[in-house]
Design a protein around this motif. Structure first.
Motif, PDB file in Angstrom:
ATOM      1  N   TYR A  76      41.072  28.548  40.615  1.00  0.00           N
ATOM      2  CA  TYR A  76      42.301  28.405  41.386  1.00  0.00           C
ATOM      3  C   TYR A  76      43.342  29.444  40.953  1.00  0.00           C
ATOM      4  O   TYR A  76      44.041  30.028  41.772  1.00  0.00           O
ATOM      5  CB  TYR A  76      42.839  26.979  41.209  1.00  0.00           C
ATOM      6  N   GLU A  77      43.419  29.687  39.652  1.00  0.00           N
ATOM      7  CA  GLU A  77      44.375  30.664  39.118  1.00  0.00           C
ATOM      8  C   GLU A  77      44.001  32.080  39.554  1.00  0.00           C
ATOM      9  O   GLU A  77      44.864  32.858  39.976  1.00  0.00           O
ATOM     10  CB  GLU A  77      44.395  30.568  37.594  1.00  0.00           C
ATOM     11  N   ILE A  78      42.735  32.419  39.467  1.00  0.00           N
ATOM     12  CA  ILE A  78      42.277  33.745  39.885  1.00  0.00           C
ATOM     13  C   ILE A  78      42.449  33.912  41.394  1.00  0.00           C
ATOM     14  O   ILE A  78      42.867  34.965  41.881  1.00  0.00           O
ATOM     15  CB  ILE A  78      40.827  33.987  39.424  1.00  0.00           C
ATOM     16  N   ASP A  79      42.184  32.862  42.154  1.00  0.00           N
ATOM     17  CA  ASP A  79      42.388  32.896  43.598  1.00  0.00           C
ATOM     18  C   ASP A  79      43.858  33.169  43.918  1.00  0.00           C
ATOM     19  O   ASP A  79      44.168  33.930  44.843  1.00  0.00           O
ATOM     20  CB  ASP A  79      41.941  31.575  44.227  1.00  0.00           C
ATOM     21  N   ALA A  80      44.757  32.594  43.142  1.00  0.00           N
ATOM     22  CA  ALA A  80      46.185  32.821  43.351  1.00  0.00           C
ATOM     23  C   ALA A  80      46.545  34.291  43.124  1.00  0.00           C
ATOM     24  O   ALA A  80      47.384  34.847  43.835  1.00  0.00           O
ATOM     25  CB  ALA A  80      47.018  31.923  42.434  1.00  0.00           C
ATOM     26  N   HIS A  81      45.889  34.946  42.165  1.00  0.00           N
ATOM     27  CA  HIS A  81      46.132  36.370  41.931  1.00  0.00           C
ATOM     28  C   HIS A  81      45.662  37.201  43.122  1.00  0.00           C
ATOM     29  O   HIS A  81      46.364  38.114  43.564  1.00  0.00           O
ATOM     30  CB  HIS A  81      45.437  36.841  40.657  1.00  0.00           C
ATOM     31  N   VAL A  82      44.506  36.888  43.644  1.00  0.00           N
ATOM     32  CA  VAL A  82      43.987  37.628  44.796  1.00  0.00           C
ATOM     33  C   VAL A  82      44.872  37.374  46.022  1.00  0.00           C
ATOM     34  O   VAL A  82      45.152  38.280  46.804  1.00  0.00           O
ATOM     35  CB  VAL A  82      42.512  37.277  45.070  1.00  0.00           C
ATOM     36  N   LEU A  83      45.353  36.159  46.165  1.00  0.00           N
ATOM     37  CA  LEU A  83      46.286  35.842  47.249  1.00  0.00           C
ATOM     38  C   LEU A  83      47.552  36.677  47.114  1.00  0.00           C
ATOM     39  O   LEU A  83      48.076  37.207  48.106  1.00  0.00           O
ATOM     40  CB  LEU A  83      46.605  34.344  47.238  1.00  0.00           C
ATOM     41  N   GLN A  84      48.030  36.852  45.892  1.00  0.00           N
ATOM     42  CA  GLN A  84      49.194  37.716  45.656  1.00  0.00           C
ATOM     43  C   GLN A  84      48.883  39.162  46.042  1.00  0.00           C
ATOM     44  O   GLN A  84      49.746  39.866  46.571  1.00  0.00           O
ATOM     45  CB  GLN A  84      49.632  37.646  44.194  1.00  0.00           C
ATOM     46  N   TRP A  85      47.660  39.617  45.780  1.00  0.00           N
ATOM     47  CA  TRP A  85      47.260  40.966  46.180  1.00  0.00           C
ATOM     48  C   TRP A  85      47.363  41.110  47.701  1.00  0.00           C
ATOM     49  O   TRP A  85      47.874  42.105  48.200  1.00  0.00           O
ATOM     50  CB  TRP A  85      45.831  41.261  45.778  1.00  0.00           C
ATOM     51  N   ILE A  86      46.847  40.114  48.405  1.00  0.00           N
ATOM     52  CA  ILE A  86      46.877  40.169  49.870  1.00  0.00           C
ATOM     53  C   ILE A  86      48.323  40.217  50.346  1.00  0.00           C
ATOM     54  O   ILE A  86      48.699  41.094  51.128  1.00  0.00           O
ATOM     55  CB  ILE A  86      46.113  38.981  50.487  1.00  0.00           C
ATOM     56  N   TYR A  87      49.127  39.278  49.891  1.00  0.00           N
ATOM     57  CA  TYR A  87      50.529  39.238  50.305  1.00  0.00           C
ATOM     58  C   TYR A  87      51.263  40.519  49.903  1.00  0.00           C
ATOM     59  O   TYR A  87      52.107  41.019  50.639  1.00  0.00           O
ATOM     60  CB  TYR A  87      51.248  38.034  49.703  1.00  0.00           C
ATOM     61  N   GLY A  88      50.934  41.057  48.731  1.00  0.00           N
ATOM     62  CA  GLY A  88      51.606  42.248  48.224  1.00  0.00           C
ATOM     63  C   GLY A  88      51.239  43.529  48.947  1.00  0.00           C
ATOM     64  O   GLY A  88      51.880  44.556  48.750  1.00  0.00           O
ATOM     65  N   THR A  89      50.203  43.484  49.777  1.00  0.00           N
ATOM     66  CA  THR A  89      49.784  44.689  50.510  1.00  0.00           C
ATOM     67  C   THR A  89      49.994  44.528  52.019  1.00  0.00           C
ATOM     68  O   THR A  89      49.392  45.241  52.803  1.00  0.00           O
ATOM     69  CB  THR A  89      48.314  45.035  50.212  1.00  0.00           C
ATOM     70  N   MET A  90      50.868  43.614  52.388  1.00  0.00           N
ATOM     71  CA  MET A  90      51.223  43.429  53.798  1.00  0.00           C
ATOM     72  C   MET A  90      52.585  44.051  54.075  1.00  0.00           C
ATOM     73  O   MET A  90      53.479  43.992  53.234  1.00  0.00           O
ATOM     74  CB  MET A  90      51.319  41.942  54.155  1.00  0.00           C
TER      75      MET A  90
END
Length: 182
Positions: A76-90
């Protein structure tokens, strides 16, 4: 034990997941805006980095861990980091369309994909219109004109409306002012 003996000893593998080493994803994946950076280019860059940082399974459709799994908290924690990557590249325009409370990286990935897949026809028509009407006089230099034609050609390819090299050359010539007729 001499200093040379230490070199022969295996070093313990770090328990830190590679995802934690990324401090600014925008240094690796450009911001998706749908024009300068196409969705296809963004997807290719993002999946390349997801594979390299061992998190591709979070966006490729692999089912998430069940909440009662002992490894769930780490997942869940690692998924949150990847989610931040997605949001951070929009781009600022796209972010509100995919930002969602309690999302997973996979569901955000799917929302991004749907935005671009559902609008392929509209994007193709828009890019085609700009491609056909682009003139050298509308841009500051010949290099900028050639670059924009190339970008539009790539964007058309990304939405399934690829143009061939002959058509690209014809448009390049057609967009010149009368002074270049010779």
């Amino acid at each position: 034990m001499s200093g040379d003996d230490k070199l022969d000893q295996p070093t313990p593998k770090s328990s830190l997941h590679p995802v934690y080493t990324v401090t600014n994803i925008q240094n690796k994946v450009r911001v998706l805006d749908g024009t300068k950076v196409s969705s296809a280019s963004w997807v290719n860059l993002f999946t390349l980095h997801a594979r390299g940082y061992k998190v591709l399974h979070l966006i490729d459709g692999t089912p998430p861990l069940p909440e009662d799994d002992t490894l769930y908290d780490g997942w869940y924690e690692i998924d949150a980091h990847v989610l931040q990557w997605i949001y951070g590249t929009m781009s600022d325009e796209l972010l509100p369309r995919i930002l969602e409370h309690d999302s997973t990286a996979q569901s955000a990935w799917n929302r991004v994909r749907n935005i671009f897949l559902n609008n392929k026809g509209a994007h193709a028509a828009s890019f085609e219109l700009e491609f056909n009407n682009l003139k050298l006089a509308n841009l500051p230099s010949f290099d900028a004109y050639c670059q924009r034609l190339r970008e539009l050609s790539g964007l058309l390819k990304d939405v399934g409306a690829a143009i061939n090299d002959q058509r690209l050359v014809l448009q390049l010539v057609r967009g010149h002012p009368k002074e270049y007729d010779n």
